[in-house]
Design a protein around this motif. Structure first.
Motif, PDB file in Angstrom:
ATOM      1  N   THR A  81       2.277   1.850  -3.432  1.00 29.72           N
ATOM      2  CA  THR A  81       1.286   2.426  -4.339  1.00 29.72           C
ATOM      3  C   THR A  81       1.157   3.932  -4.124  1.00 29.72           C
ATOM      4  O   THR A  81       1.079   4.708  -5.087  1.00 29.72           O
ATOM      5  N   SER A 123       0.828  -1.209   0.000  1.00 31.41           N
ATOM      6  CA  SER A 123       0.000   0.000   0.000  1.00 31.41           C
ATOM      7  C   SER A 123       0.858   1.254   0.000  1.00 31.41           C
ATOM      8  O   SER A 123       0.560   2.220  -0.712  1.00 31.41           O
ATOM      9  N   ARG A 177       4.256   5.599  -5.534  1.00 33.64           N
ATOM     10  CA  ARG A 177       4.236   5.611  -6.999  1.00 33.64           C
ATOM     11  C   ARG A 177       3.340   6.733  -7.526  1.00 33.64           C
ATOM     12  O   ARG A 177       3.719   7.489  -8.423  1.00 33.64           O
ATOM     13  N   GLU A 178       2.151   6.860  -6.938  1.00 36.32           N
ATOM     14  CA  GLU A 178       1.222   7.891  -7.389  1.00 36.32           C
ATOM     15  C   GLU A 178       1.780   9.292  -7.116  1.00 36.32           C
ATOM     16  O   GLU A 178       1.716  10.177  -7.980  1.00 36.32           O
TER      17      GLU A 178
END
Length: 297
Positions: A165, A162, A168-169
């Protein structure tokens, strides 16, 4: 193709085009004398932010935040959509593949307040940047949630997935904002519009700062989770080591008296077995006291 042609000050039109075909763009380029290479760039949905000035026409590409959460995230194109803008002192043409809510709001509520094409461009750019704010706040709240879970030692096993993620965003969004720095710096306004330009630049700095903060927080949290994971591994190894240290001498003693040689005097003594057990107990007690003194227990 959906096209809105709207005059917003004397002699200047705003032409807003949604999802044009190649033929429609060719017709538009002939009517407004747009360079073919710039037209080709504006039709490529994956094109990154840029600025060009050719044949008296300014051309820039911006990318606004438009990520759908049910889709995987891997590239800038997955996270953002493109808006291409041509402008001179006589017109401003905005081209995009789908309807953009903030452009509709501009057309309905703020177009009458624009004093020039650069004023309208500054407002569009400010709204493009504004689309990054809510996602940044959402990512920050997620980081705070996982941070509280980590500190309370209640985090799930997949917390690192999580966090990656989120990282990355935030990384893609920050990279996109950095790429937009060049086209935004080429926006030159008319006298009296400096305040709007400064607001747009402040908005860009604010968005970059938000995503830098998210990246710093999530990196620190990932390092903290890895530290906790290493600590848990060390704790397990510590317990296993303590057990092995306790049982090593006991196993050695049991091994000695388990050889059953005939000439072992303790084997024929009535007190041999209790003495061996007592000796094992004393060894274990000495080890325990030594560990306590060293503060390893």
């Amino acid at each position: 193709m959906a096209t809105y042609i709207q005059p917003f000050c004397e002699g200047i039109n705003w032409i807003d085009v949604t999802n044009p075909t190649t033929q429609e763009m060719e017709q538009l380029s002939k009517e407004y004398n747009l360079n073919p290479h710039m037209v080709r760039d504006c039709l490529q949905p994956e094109h990154l932010p840029k600025y060009e000035f050719v044949d008296g026409v300014h051309f820039l590409i911006l990318r606004y935040y438009a990520h759908s959460f049910d889709q995987p995230l891997a590239t800038i194109q997955d996270l953002t959509n493109k808006i291409a803008i041509f402008f001179t002192d006589q017109f401003l043409i905005s081209i995009h593949l789908s309807e953009i809510p903030f452009l509709a709001v501009l057309r309905e509520k703020f177009i009458s307040k624009c004093t020039s094409e650069t004023d309208l461009l500054t407002r569009i750019a400010w709204n493009v940047l504004e689309t990054y704010e809510n996602p940044a706040n959402r990512l920050s709240e997620k980081v705070d949630f996982y941070e509280s879970q980590t500190m309370m030692k209640t985090s799930e096993a997949n917390v690192m997935d999580s966090l990656y993620t989120i990282k990355r965003e935030a990384s893609i969004a920050h990279k996109t904002l950095m790429l937009m720095l060049e086209p935004l710096n080429h926006i030159l306004v008319k006298p009296g519009e400096e305040a709007a330009l400064q607001d747009m630049r402040d908005q860009h700095l604010k968005m970059r700062t938000l995503y830098i903060q998210v990246l710093d927080d999530v990196n620190n949290l990932m390092n903290l989770n890895m530290s906790y994971s290493s600590q848990r591994t060390n704790d397990v190894m510590k317990i296993l080591t303590i057990f092995s240290v306790f049982f090593m001498p006991l196993t050695f003693i049991a091994g000695i008296y388990g050889m059953n040689f005939h000439f072992m005097p303790e084997l024929t003594k009535r007190w041999g077995y209790p003495s061996a057990l007592l000796f094992m107990l004393i060894v274990a007690l000495v080890l325990y006291l030594w560990f306590k003194r060293k503060k390893w227990l």
